[in-house]
Structures are given as C-alpha cells and as structure tokens.
Design a protein around this motif. Structure first.
Motif, PDB file in Angstrom:
ATOM      1  N   GLU A 206       1.552  26.573 -11.746  1.00 35.97           N
ATOM      2  CA  GLU A 206       2.116  27.998 -11.763  1.00 35.97           C
ATOM      3  C   GLU A 206       1.574  28.752 -10.568  1.00 35.97           C
ATOM      4  OE1 GLU A 206       3.816  27.800 -16.439  1.00 35.97           O
ATOM      5  OE2 GLU A 206       2.192  28.972 -15.725  1.00 35.97           O
ATOM      6  N   LEU A 207       2.433  30.028 -10.492  1.00 39.09           N
ATOM      7  CA  LEU A 207       2.175  30.970  -9.780  1.00 39.09           C
ATOM      8  C   LEU A 207       1.603  32.112 -10.805  1.00 39.09           C
ATOM      9  CD1 LEU A 207       2.219  33.169  -7.450  1.00 39.09           C
ATOM     10  CD2 LEU A 207       4.637  33.648  -7.977  1.00 39.09           C
ATOM     11  N   VAL A 208       0.310  32.638 -10.355  1.00 37.05           N
ATOM     12  CA  VAL A 208      -0.264  33.529 -11.276  1.00 37.05           C
ATOM     13  C   VAL A 208      -0.430  34.958 -10.336  1.00 37.05           C
ATOM     14  CG1 VAL A 208      -2.516  34.235 -12.491  1.00 37.05           C
ATOM     15  CG2 VAL A 208      -1.474  31.994 -12.801  1.00 37.05           C
ATOM     16  N   THR A 209      -0.149  35.842 -10.798  1.00 39.41           N
ATOM     17  CA  THR A 209      -0.333  37.414 -10.219  1.00 39.41           C
ATOM     18  C   THR A 209      -1.350  37.995 -11.069  1.00 39.41           C
ATOM     19  OG1 THR A 209       2.168  37.257  -9.547  1.00 39.41           O
ATOM     20  CG2 THR A 209       0.901  39.253  -9.380  1.00 39.41           C
ATOM     21  N   LEU A 210      -2.289  38.443 -10.048  1.00 36.12           N
ATOM     22  CA  LEU A 210      -3.467  39.579 -10.547  1.00 36.12           C
ATOM     23  C   LEU A 210      -3.228  40.851 -10.429  1.00 36.12           C
ATOM     24  CD1 LEU A 210      -6.542  37.202  -9.770  1.00 36.12           C
ATOM     25  CD2 LEU A 210      -5.278  37.155 -12.032  1.00 36.12           C
ATOM     26  N   THR A 211      -3.264  41.895 -11.078  1.00 33.53           N
ATOM     27  CA  THR A 211      -2.869  43.348 -10.948  1.00 33.53           C
ATOM     28  C   THR A 211      -4.264  43.978 -11.124  1.00 33.53           C
ATOM     29  OG1 THR A 211      -0.996  42.956 -11.257  1.00 33.53           O
ATOM     30  CG2 THR A 211      -1.574  45.221 -11.392  1.00 33.53           C
ATOM     31  N   CYS A 212      -4.683  45.012 -10.185  1.00 34.64           N
ATOM     32  CA  CYS A 212      -5.827  45.756 -10.619  1.00 34.64           C
ATOM     33  C   CYS A 212      -5.253  47.230 -10.735  1.00 34.64           C
ATOM     34  CB  CYS A 212      -6.772  46.012  -9.323  1.00 34.64           C
ATOM     35  SG  CYS A 212      -8.261  46.743  -9.797  1.00 34.64           S
ATOM     36  N   PHE A 246      -2.963  40.512  -6.146  1.00 33.53           N
ATOM     37  CA  PHE A 246      -3.215  39.287  -5.531  1.00 33.53           C
ATOM     38  C   PHE A 246      -2.647  37.995  -6.066  1.00 33.53           C
ATOM     39  CE2 PHE A 246      -6.226  35.988  -5.274  1.00 33.53           C
ATOM     40  CZ  PHE A 246      -6.352  35.864  -3.486  1.00 33.53           C
ATOM     41  N   GLN A 247      -1.958  37.403  -5.318  1.00 32.28           N
ATOM     42  CA  GLN A 247      -1.287  36.098  -6.093  1.00 32.28           C
ATOM     43  C   GLN A 247      -1.788  34.919  -5.646  1.00 32.28           C
ATOM     44  OE1 GLN A 247       2.804  36.391  -4.458  1.00 32.28           O
ATOM     45  NE2 GLN A 247       3.449  37.806  -5.766  1.00 32.28           N
ATOM     46  N   ILE A 248      -2.191  34.114  -6.605  1.00 30.26           N
ATOM     47  CA  ILE A 248      -2.513  32.770  -6.731  1.00 30.26           C
ATOM     48  C   ILE A 248      -1.179  31.719  -6.652  1.00 30.26           C
ATOM     49  CG2 ILE A 248      -3.754  30.801  -7.529  1.00 30.26           C
ATOM     50  CD1 ILE A 248      -5.530  32.915  -8.576  1.00 30.26           C
ATOM     51  N   ASN A 249      -0.612  31.435  -5.540  1.00 31.40           N
ATOM     52  CA  ASN A 249       0.691  30.683  -5.596  1.00 31.40           C
ATOM     53  C   ASN A 249       0.593  29.349  -6.450  1.00 31.40           C
ATOM     54  OD1 ASN A 249       1.726  32.564  -3.699  1.00 31.40           O
ATOM     55  ND2 ASN A 249       0.732  31.618  -2.307  1.00 31.40           N
ATOM     56  N   THR A 250      -0.298  28.572  -6.390  1.00 35.01           N
ATOM     57  CA  THR A 250      -0.360  27.637  -7.417  1.00 35.01           C
ATOM     58  C   THR A 250      -1.898  27.397  -7.911  1.00 35.01           C
ATOM     59  OG1 THR A 250       1.208  26.351  -5.660  1.00 35.01           O
ATOM     60  CG2 THR A 250      -0.026  25.001  -7.440  1.00 35.01           C
ATOM     61  N   ILE A 251      -1.824  27.311  -9.161  1.00 33.54           N
ATOM     62  CA  ILE A 251      -3.098  27.292  -9.850  1.00 33.54           C
ATOM     63  C   ILE A 251      -3.316  25.873 -10.265  1.00 33.54           C
ATOM     64  CG2 ILE A 251      -2.383  28.369 -11.617  1.00 33.54           C
ATOM     65  CD1 ILE A 251      -4.749  30.163 -11.969  1.00 33.54           C
ATOM     66  N   TRP A 252      -4.807  25.476 -10.232  1.00 34.67           N
ATOM     67  CA  TRP A 252      -5.178  24.236 -10.930  1.00 34.67           C
ATOM     68  C   TRP A 252      -6.271  24.221 -11.764  1.00 34.67           C
ATOM     69  CZ3 TRP A 252      -1.643  20.915  -9.470  1.00 34.67           C
ATOM     70  CH2 TRP A 252      -0.877  21.092  -8.121  1.00 34.67           C
ATOM     71  N   ARG A 253      -6.630  23.500 -12.383  1.00 36.36           N
ATOM     72  CA  ARG A 253      -7.593  23.393 -13.503  1.00 36.36           C
ATOM     73  C   ARG A 253      -8.760  24.089 -12.849  1.00 36.36           C
ATOM     74  NH1 ARG A 253      -7.225  20.122 -18.090  1.00 36.36           N
ATOM     75  NH2 ARG A 253      -9.238  20.946 -18.381  1.00 36.36           N
ATOM     76  N   GLU A 254      -9.217  23.694 -11.797  1.00 36.90           N
ATOM     77  CA  GLU A 254     -10.214  24.050 -11.221  1.00 36.90           C
ATOM     78  C   GLU A 254     -10.330  25.526 -10.944  1.00 36.90           C
ATOM     79  OE1 GLU A 254      -8.066  21.965  -7.977  1.00 36.90           O
ATOM     80  OE2 GLU A 254      -8.507  21.493 -10.155  1.00 36.90           O
ATOM     81  N   ASP A 255      -9.255  26.171 -11.110  1.00 38.86           N
ATOM     82  CA  ASP A 255      -9.198  27.759 -10.746  1.00 38.86           C
ATOM     83  C   ASP A 255      -9.436  28.404 -12.180  1.00 38.86           C
ATOM     84  OD1 ASP A 255      -8.428  27.512  -8.253  1.00 38.86           O
ATOM     85  OD2 ASP A 255      -6.161  27.243  -8.596  1.00 38.86           O
TER      86      ASP A 255
END
Length: 976
Positions: A206-212, A246-255
């Motif tokens: 999935e795509l995950v977006t982080l916002t500060c 900040f966007q994480i386009n594809t997140i995996w278990r190790e993230d």
C-alpha cells in the motif's frame, strides 16, 4: 498544479501556510510606548488568500467604538488607549494598548515576542534631557548598564527571557528617574508537531503518507518552516524539506518501525520534534470481491443487472467462475489476460434473486469472494389505512391506533403516517406487510389521516381517513363586561362564558345564584354572551356552565354588586299635634325607598341646610324645637355617590300663641263727645291666624271680630253717655287668650237746654223779696258753667263742677222786673233757657234806699272783679308769649270749631249783692292757647294739663259789707 492545491488544503494544519481568519494588528515602529507627538502607525493584516476583487474596507476601533474605515491596511494614531482592527474577510483583531507617555524616561519594547525573535529593548529619555548611568533591570535586578547606548539586544528570545523590565538614570542635578515597566512574555513560535500517517497498520504494497502537522500563530504567519522525517533514528530523506508530507509509495513488512518528524523555522533555527509513532505493516492477501452495476442491494424485475468480480493480490492469469447459491449451478465465463469479469442479467426475474459469488483461479490457487445477495424487490401496492377503534369520532384522551397495510410489496417496507400532510411517525417492517401507530388523542389530532408505504421502489399513499377528536369542555371562564365587581342600576352588563377547550357545539348557560338567566348554543366554538340591564335584585354571585354532551363543567363564581342610585326621597314631618305650636318638638324624617348605602341625608329649610347624616338604611331623622321662625318650606336631599335626589317641598306652619293684646282708641277728637263714632282697635303683635278678638266695656262684651290672616280687629261705637268707663279686649287663636291693658275714657255730653226757675216766697214777687234763680240742665257733662241774664244783661255766672244746676239769689228791687234767662255751657256748646218774666209789685220807698245802695254796691263790686279779670286776661298771654288776644294766630281755625275752648272772657257782669248768705262765688274761666298747640289745649278743656294753656278760676268773695274787698284765689282743677 495538483501539488499546489494539496498544499493549500494542507496549509491550515501544516503550519507553513497556516493562516487565521482573525485579523492581526501590529505596530510600526514596534513599540507600545512612545512620547507624545511621535508617529505610530498601526498595520492590519488579514487572510493571505483575500480575493482581489473584494473592496471591503479596513475598519479601525478605539476603546470599543469604530473610529474610521480605510482602503489601506495602515492607520496613524496619536492617543493612548486600546486599538483593534478588522481586515476584509476576517474578524476583529485582538486589542493592542498604546501609551503616549509624558514621563522623562520610557522603556520601549515590541508588542509580541516569539521564540527565536531578535528583540530590542530601547530606553529613551525625553528630548532635551541628558541622562547618565542608565541601567536596565529585569525583575528588579540589574541586567545591564546602558551608558553608551540606549538599546539592549536579545538575539534569540527564549523562555528564559520572560520577565518584567525597566530602566533608570540620573539627570544632571543627580536626581534619578525611572521608566515604565514592560513585561516580556516569550510565546511559542509553533507547538511541537504531530506526525500522522494515512495508515498505521498498512498492508504490504500500500501507499502510506506521513504528515508533520503544526500551527504558526497569526502574528508569524509569514515564517517559513521546514520539515524532516525519521524512522528508527534515520532520516527518510536527504535533508530538510519545505513540504510537511512524506510519501512511502510501497510499504513492506520490513518498513515497520518507529516514526517521528521535526519542524524547524528557516530563519531562527527554532525546531521541535513530534512524538514517536509505531507503524505495523501487515502481510498482503488476495482479495476477490463482487460489485454490482448499478450498485444496488436489490433490483426490480425487468431491470438489467451486471455483476463484476474484481481480483486483487492474486498473481498470474486468473480464471473467473460464477456461482449462485440458489441452484448451485456453476456459471463460468473465461476472460483472457484480464483481472475482471462480468456476469450480466439483461432482464431480472424473481427467480434471479439469491446469493452470488465468484471464484478466482490462477491455475494453482483458488480464491472465493464473499457472497453478494441479489434481492429482487416487488414495489408496494397502495396501502390501506384503518382506525382502531373504528369510527370517525373519538374522545380526547382516547388511545387510537392507525393501521397501515400494503397487500403486496417486497420487504422491508417503510411506512409513514401523516395528518394533514404533517409527518407523524415512520415505521419499517421486515416480516409483515402491516404497521401500526398508536397515540393518545388531543384536540389537535382532528383532521385527515393517511399513510404511505415504500420499499425503495416508490412510495404509495393510502386514502385519507377523517377523524374528529371530540374534546370534552374544560372548566369555562366567566368574565364580566364592563369589568369590575361594581355596576350601577340601569347599566347594561354582559356575561361572557368561554371554555378554552371543547368540541362544538357547546351549550352555555348563565346563572345568577341558582337561577338560570339564559342559555346559548355555540355551533362553531368560541364563547357565548348574555347581556342584561342591571337592577338592584341582580347583586350576587354569577356562574356559567358549558356542556357539549360529554359532561357539564361549571365556572368559578364572580361577584357583582349593583349600586342603586337613590330614588326621590319622601320627607315627612312628625308633629305631636295636628297644628304644631312654638315650643313643640317635631321630627323631620327623610327616606329614599331605593338606593345603595351609605346614603347621605341633608335637611333644608327654605334652602338653608339644617343638618345632615349618613345612614346605612331606614332613612334619617332630624328633631327641631319649634320657634316661630321654623314656619316655611322644608325639603331633603339624598345622595350615595351616584347622583342626588330632592324631595318634594313640605310646608310647616308653626302656630304661635297670641301675645298680649293692645287696645287703642281711635276718636275724631281728643275728648270724645256723645254722638262721635269711635273705633276700638285690638291687636296682638304675635300670634298665628286666625285670631278671634273680643271687646269688653266694664266686663260686658261689646262684640267680637276675627282676623283670618293675622293682624288686629276693630269695633265701632256711636258714643252715648253710657259709654264712658273702662275698656279692654281679648285675643285668642285657640292657643290661649291674652287680655289687653284697661283703657279708660269719658264720653262728654253737650248740655241740654237749661230750665230757669224762679223761686220766690210768694206767688207775686214784691220789692225786697229774696228770689232764687235756679238754672239746670237735664243732661251735660260737668263742669257746667251757668250764666244768668236779666234782659240780656248778665247778672252772674256759676259753675257746677259735678253737674246739676246752679242758683242765683236776688233781692228784688223795682229794677228787677223784666225777663230773665240763663245759659248753660260745658265747652261743647251753650244752651239758653226760655225767658221767664218777673213782675214785681208793691214797691216801698223805705226799702228802695238800702236796696239801691246794695245793688249799686254789688254792681260796683262786680265791676271791679270784671276789671281785674280783664287785666289778668291780657297779662297772662303777654307773660307767656308776648302776644295779645287779638293776635290772629291765636284765633282758632275752623277745624277747631268742635274743641271746647273759650277765647274771651265774658263782659262785665253786674252782680247783685246777696245778703242772705253773706257771700256769692263767681267762676270766671280764662284760657290762653299758644299757636301750634291748640289741639292739645282742646283735648283737655278745663284741665291744666298743658303748659301752653292756662285755665284760671277765680273766686270772688263778696263781703257782707260793701267795703269788703274781692280776693283773687287760684283753685285746683275742676272735675269734669
């Protein structure tokens, strides 16, 4: 462009582009304290995104009141006080307080101080004042010496710089001055940021977006921030970025791990870090789902339905198989090189209802979707609405149930109930096609009811059912018009009865006490009225009842007091006898037959008030002790505040007993004479008529007379000699007789013709005989003066004081032969007798000598007496007034012809001496009357009662000898 829009959307929460709808006011120069006359400019800032076409002005406020509007955002001020501004598209700013100080030394500081700000504190002296040893204090502790410069710099403001600042210095005269105190409160430039993720438990891939997220204050909206993101102590990017995302386009278990962010001001290097957040990445699974087109949970028969099977997370080429639970028949449609498949039903039938699912197979693994239920729905038929209990009428308070039922239609069905298009209730049924709605009836529930049924395929409406809610009448309210508990007899009053609740028609009844006054039926609601003319009998309590066939209710009672104006009073006079008399006590009683108490009674006598009294009932009385003045007209007036009434006039005649009568004699002359007509007048000065008068003479009633209207009465007498004596009268008016004083008077009788007789010793008189001449009248009031005549020569005069006759003796001589006569006079007229002839015979010479001598001597004596009387006659008037008897003024007038007065003395009287008895008495009357008082003299003839008249009686005594000398003697008044 999309990025820019996203940044705008994020600006309110990110901080970098944060703005506020509240206006911001700032000061330039940035000091809040200045000297008078210095320029201070206020700057108003609003939204950064104000539309250019807007022309709303800037508004400026001073001490709470708007003072100006400007098109620019600056405004110059010169007065101390609080200022606010309002920029377009913004609300009012916070207030800023400015001080234009007259002090010698001021400390200037900025309006706001934020973290990282470079702050200047300026200590300034008034122009023309030089200061030495200028010191800056913080919280009353020495902070710095400002000997060379007046400014103190804080390069990077921090919380440690909070405090109260002031400065001081010395003048040339060594006197110290202290500035104002300035409080510095360093504010946060922005709060610590909060890091947010679009998902803290994302699935792999999935795509995950982080916002500060943080927020800049409105005063620092122009500060630029930069952001940096960290995972487990490592930066996720090469360095600081102006974007808070900040966007994480594809997140995996190790993230999976701990994440946080930092925000930092570009210029001041103030930075703050968020708290750490955990992100757990979940393992990915295949997803097989069914979608419908249209996206409905139910379809209508005949409608087209498309089922779409979507497959996600299954690698490789997938084959789709369709299944329906109802018939278990596999429906397979193969779509090459595609992840989607469709199953299309062109015209849905009722048999198409059921559960559908799809299967995805990549040749190795098979995945089933969750089933999708396809409901084929039948539209509802028009429902029917019924009432329970049945009927179109119901009482308020009853429980009624509305039943709405659609004979056909797919469940669930939603029923709605309405009254006059007003929504009442909504009920959804899932098992039965009927619904009920119960409620307790009120008056407002009357009207037309209907229901609707809807199962999503279109609402159907029932026919309307009318329900009339019969409301039993409430307790009615009775009002009185005109309002108030008082009314005047004759007023028109209206009773109005109204029940606030109750279905028409309503029967209203009006009562006075327990007596029905009237009734009225109101067919369409509202109240009823009853009007009546007020009489005194209508005082009391009133109430009304209201009834509409469901129970009668009674109003509260209201009281009405009818004030009756007083009627015309009746005045009665209560006396102890039929005719009241002075001294009686009489009672005046005044009474009005009608009138509300208290009644004021006033009594009047000839319009003069006698007294008044106020009584509650029974009239009023007034007692009088009668005097003569109480005769007259009486009336009374009554009033009770509603007008006054006057009685008829009642006359009262107070009878007065007669006073002592006064008897007066009214005669034509002072001395009444027989034959005169005399009026006796009797009068009582006081006494009520009619008065009966009686006249008395020596207690013998003469007559009586009545005075019907008061006054006196008279009685006339034609006088006779018998009328002399005492008279009185009596007055009587049946209240007691009163006698007059006794009045005495004499009736003077004129002398009758005298009779002369000669009394001789023998039948033939002879010389020398003694002859008596006797003269007498039969009638006449004394005293009577007799005179004797011989051949018309007066011989002698003689008076009879008490009446009777008089005699004269004559010694005869030859000369005495002849005719003799006499005269009688009592002042009322002289009367002569018949002549009597005397013949003398037998004369002798011897006797002639003495006789002649005697006669001669007697005549001489008489002549001397007459001369003396004549002298006295002339002397007395001169002595009294100096006038002679010949004065014309002393002659009586014709009007005095009846008064018994004598105006001259008789001629010389020749008297014959009488030797037989030795003496003769002769009376001579001399009367003197003064002018102007002859009536007084005439009123008392012969009496010495008036100073203006004199009666002198002289006695002439003839001595037995010729030598005797006559004497003049005064005698007392003669009796008459």
């Amino acid at each position: 462009m999309l990025l820019w829009v996203s940044l705008l959307v994020l600006a309110p929460i990110s901080g970098q582009f944060a703005t506020s709808s509240k206006s911001v006011i700032s000061v330039h120069p940035p000091w809040t304290v200045a000297f008078p006359g210095e320029k201070v400019k206020l700057v108003c800032s609003g939204s950064h995104f104000k539309r250019p076409e807007m022309s709303t002005p800037y508004r400026w406020y001073y001490r709470g009141k708007q003072i100006s509007e400007t098109s620019s955002n600056t405004y110059e001020v010169h007065d101390s006080g609080e200022y606010r501004c309002q920029a377009p598209d913004s609300i009012k700013s916070s207030s800023v307080s400015l001080l234009f100080s007259q002090a010698t030394l001021i400390l200037q500081a900025p309006l706001y101080v934020f973290e990282g700000d470079s702050v200047v504190l300026r200590c300034r002296a008034k122009a023309g004042v030089a200061l030495t040893n200028v010191i800056l204090y913080k919280n009353d502790r020495l902070l710095a010496f400002l000997s060379n410069t007046s400014d103190f710099h804080i390069h990077q403001a921090d919380l440690k710089d909070n405090g109260a600042y002031k400065c001081s210095g010395f003048k040339k005269d060594s006197s110290s001055v202290v500035s104002n105190r300035v409080k510095i409160q360093v504010q946060e430039l922005f709060p610590p940021p909060v890091m947010k993720a679009s998902s803290f438990q994302p699935i792999e891939g999935e795509l995950v977006t982080l916002t500060c997220e943080t927020q800049l204050p409105s005063q620092k909206s122009d500060v630029r921030l930069q952001f940096c993101f960290f995972k487990d102590g490592q930066t996720l990017q090469s360095g600081w970025s102006s974007s808070p995302e900040f966007q994480i386009n594809t997140i995996w278990r190790e993230d999976s791990g701990s994440y946080w962010c930092q925000a930092q001001a570009v210029t001041s290097l103030v930075w703050k870090q968020s708290q750490t957040s955990k992100i757990y990445v979940q393992r990915g699974v295949a997803k097989v789902q069914i979608h419908t087109r249209p996206a409905l949970e139910f379809v209508i028969p005949g409608q087209e339905l498309v089922l779409i099977c979507s497959v996600d997370g299954v690698p490789g080429l997938v084959r789709i198989s369709w299944y329906k639970t109802s018939n278990k028949e596999s429906m397979k449609i193969k779509i090459q090189n595609s992840l989607e498949a469709e199953f299309k039903i062109s015209m849905v039938k009722n048999s198409d209802a059921g559960e559908y699912y799809c299967e995805a197979n990549n040749g190795g693994l098979s995945f089933l979707s969750k089933p999708v239920t396809i409901n084929v729905k039948v539209p509802v038929s028009p429902p029917g609405l019924t009432l329970s209990p049945p009927g179109d009428r119901a009482l308020e308070g009853d429980m009624v149930t509305l039943h709405c039922e659609a004979q056909r239609g797919s469940l669930p069905i939603q029923y709605q109930f309405f009254r006059e298009d007003v929504f009442l209730k909504e009920i959804e049924v899932t098992s039965l096609r009927t619904s009920s709605f119960s409620f307790s009836l009120t008056a407002e529930h009357s009207g037309n009811y209907y229901c609707t049924a809807d199962n999503g395929l279109g609402a159907q409406r029932s026919r309307a059912v009318h329900l009339s809610v019969i409301v039993p009448v409430s307790h009615p309210v009775l009002t009185l018009s005109p309002p108030g508990p008082w009314a005047v007899e004759g007023d028109l009053m209206t009773l109005h009865c109204v029940a606030q609740k109750g279905s028409p028609p309503i029967q209203y009844r009006f009562y006075h006490g327990d007596v029905t006054l009237g009734s009225s039926s109101v067919p369409s609601g509202g109240g009823a009225s009853f009007s009546f003319s007020v009489t005194s009998e209508l005082s009391g309590n009133y109430h009304c009842t209201a009834d509409n066939g469901f129970g009668s209710h009674k109003s509260e009672a209201i009281s009405l007091s009818v004030t009756v104006p007083v009627s015309r009073p009746v005045l009665t006079i209560r006396t102890p006898r039929a005719q009241p008399v002075v001294g009686d006590i009489v009672e005046l009683h005044c009474e009005a037959q009608r009138g509300s108490p208290p009644i004021l009674y006033q009594f009047y006598h000839e319009d003069v008030i006698l007294g008044s009294s106020s009584t509650p009932s029974g009239g009023s009385s007034l007692s009088l002790f009668l005097t003569e003045e109480h005769s007259g007209k009486y009336a009374c007036v009554v009033s009770n505040g509603w007008g006054s009434q006057r009685s008829d006039t009642v006359s009262l005649s107070v009878r007065v007993p007669v006073s002592h009568a006064v008897l007066t004699l009214r005669a034509p002359r002072a001395q009444t004479v027989e034959g005169d007509m005399v009026e006796l007048h009797c009068e009582a000065r006081r006494g009520s008529p009619p008065i009966w008068y009686q006249f008395y003479h020596e207690d013998v009633t003469l007559g009586s007379s009545s005075a019907p209207s008061g006054g006196g009465a008279s009685f006339n007498l034609s006088l006779t000699a018998e009328h002399s004596g005492n008279y009185f009268c009596k007055a009587n008016n049946d209240l007691g007789a009163q006698h007059s004083e006794v009045v005495t008077f004499n009736v003077l009788v004129p002398v009758s013709r005298p009779v002369l007789t000669l009394r001789a010793p023998r039948s033939q008189a002879m010389v020398g005989d003694m002859v008596e001449l006797h003269c007498e009248v039969q009638r006449g009031s004394p005293p009577i003066l007799y005179q004797f005549y011989h051949e018309n020569v007066t011989l002698e005069s003689s008076s009879a004081p008490y009446g009777g006759g008089a005699s004269f003796n004559l010694s005869l001589t030859t000369q005495h032969s002849g005719n003799y006569s006499c005269e009688a006079n009592n002042g009322l007229g002289a009367q002569h007798s018949e002549a009597v002839t005397l013949s003398i015979t037998g004369l002798t010479g011897s006797r002639s000598g003495p006789v002649a001598t005697g006669v001669t001597g007697g005549l001489l004596s008489l002549l001397g007496l007459a001369a003396a009387a004549l002298l006295l006659y002339y002397w007395l008037p001169r002595k009294a007034g100096g006038k002679s008897n010949s004065d014309p003024s002393r002659r009586p007038s014709s009007s005095d012809s009846q008064e018994p007065t004598y105006h001259n003395v008789p001629t010389w009287i020749e008297l014959q001496p009488v030797y037989s008895n030795g003496e003769d008495v002769v009376y001579t009357e001399v009367r003197s009357i003064q002018k102007g008082n002859k009536h007084a003299a005439a009123s008392t003839p012969g009496l010495l009662k008036n100073s203006d008249s004199s009666v002198i009686y002289s006695q002439v005594r003839v001595a037995s000898t010729p030598a005797s000398r006559p004497q003049l003697l005064a005698s007392s008044a003669p009796h008459r």
